[in-house]
Design a protein around this motif. Sequence first.
Motif: not given
Length: 737
Positions: A34, A258, A326, A330
């Motif tokens: 992160e 996520d 993001r 990731r």
Amino acid sequence: MKTIKLVSLMLLFAIAASGQEKKAIYLDENQPIEERVEDALSRMTLDEKIAIIHAQSKFSSPGVARLGIPELWMTDGPHGIRPEVLWDEWEQAGWTNDSCIAFPALTCLASTWNEDLSLLYGQSIGEEARYREKDVLLGPGINIYRSPLNGRNFEYMGEDPYLASKMVVPYIKGVQQNGVAACVKHYALNNQETDRHTINVNVDDRALYEIYLPAFKAAVQEGDAWAIMGSYNRYQNQQGCHNERLLVEILRNEWGFDGAVVSDWGGVHNTMEAIKNGLDLEFGTWTDGLTMGATNSYDNYHLANPYRDLIKMGEVGTEELDQKVRNVLRLNFRTAMNRNKPWGSMGSPAHAAAAKKIAEEGIVLLKNDKNTLPIDLNKTDKIAVIGENAIKMMTVGGGSSSLKALYEISPLDGIRNRVGDAAEVVYARGYVGDASGSYNGVVTGQDLEDDRSSEELTQEALEVAKDADVVIFVGGLNKSQNQDSEGADRLSLDLPYNQDELIQKLAVTNKNLVVVNISGNAVAMPWVNEVPAIVQGWFLGSETGNALASVLVGDANPSGKLPFTFPVELTDNSAHSIGEFPGEGGQVHYKESIFVGYRWQEKENIEPLFSFGHGLSYTTFKYGKVSADKNEMTPDGKITFTVDVTNSGKRQGAEIVQLYIRDVKSSLPRPVKELKAFEKVTLQPGETKTVTFTIDKSALSFFDAEKHEWIAESGDFEAIVGASASDVKGKTAFVLK
């Protein structure tokens, strides 16, 4: 040409040497992911952020060259690695080193009921993707088998949400061990191909949560999938690829996903909804995923220039953009930027062996009267093989899962190779179905043209069958339009090309008839009582013929069981009885609610042709008494059931022991029983093993749509152990206090 996607170490060293080594956290794999994401995000310009959230070619999206962040490369699955296509065309790139091992279709994998094999499948296909330098595998598919007419059912894992949930998780883990993301598809409610881009699915929340979402939830929360693909269809009048309920409320907020949400190719229709409703990475728009678009059409994608223009005009902010970036970063750090991932391998003997093992365990012996199978080669002089599917390549065609296989062993060649000189093997075509042999530029090289009449073909088949010791008819469906194929649904439950009539004539001509049905779907079998042996063969990939021959002659003892119900006729299926398929006026209503597959047949007391979970063996199994470690359970507790299973036959075999739970009395309608656990056990002749199942409150619960929560009501329950949904071996009662 494809550009080089590996991050240049020289570039990374140059960045470090420029004085940024302490600041360039995103380059340091030892830092928390992160922190790396936030660091990279802080360094990106608006144009760079916009660029990485949409495609730059048919199967790639750009990275950030200035920062050393590489492109992301996708490949179709889920049964093998798709051959390379040109940058902006669907034409083949003409590579000579992109032939893959074709693994069995996922209906076959589900039929193994073997989680270890699912892990092996994922590891093997993940190694091939990694070797080809792919970052995202577009699979596995886990949409629920609602109707046997869905042309894409062969890519999925059956009708039961529990079985699909248990089989998808190890597949994902196996793929991602290679630093390749599994992109689980098609989320959600993509249960038909008819009007797939426009159909709006109307389904109640209870069916949504109990039937259609559990496998996706397991993929996210247990499999830790790094990517999810949105679906083409609409739900609540929003497209699946930018659906607020599915992608934001459920996937992100309820499940805590996520990873990155990737659109299906051509699945994005609205810029503002794509911005607001959870899509991260857009592919295929303007070309609709199929045809050529305008030059530089990628800049016109919904998440490209139109998005940037809205930001510059102040009509939208950048909060959603940063979150999309993001998620894509990731994904990149987990795959393309992961310098510690293995090298992978392609077309290896180990992968071939894995494909054969999965195929053998997935083949289902549906019927075996008078021990017609296995074929005893010591007592067999002549074997007649009949049917187009005995010679037709099945790795080519069917839509996006079409493959350029390194090789494909046909059923006829597999039988001939295994039988050798032990018996004469003769062949007759029997029928002509589809003589074509190309799809999206991949050409089989087979010449299946045959201008003989159906009468001539039938007569030849009967002559060949007449004096054979055993007849093996290899037929079923193929991957042509309106059969097992993406883009269109089947038109009927019946076998095409007048196969039913031919099978009935063969059954009269020779009593030792084995029917091998090659399909990813249930088919009608009006001849079921006339044929002594029936084998469900699926689409078995490169090792098709070897796996089938192994089972037919008894080298491998069949242990597969059906992942979906075979109805006698179409109206025995709930979607065609009280539901709708494929709908009309752009709407389809799932009026059957939770009563899908065996849940419907048992509710209505309809006898299936073959039950969910059904599959025979060349040995026999004896079940002992089902017992529980206690007779009552508390809401925060567990209960364990045991049953002894003995191989009562004369050869080694594997049995899939299935645990179903019945709620004796409920405030809401519930199925007669539901699968809640299973175990595959291998037993030597005379050997006994104790099978143990432990369940908790979740196995007793139903979804209360009004309360929006899972409820387990106190009262009486039954644990039911069976060899299939209809073959109950024992039960025991217990109480939830």
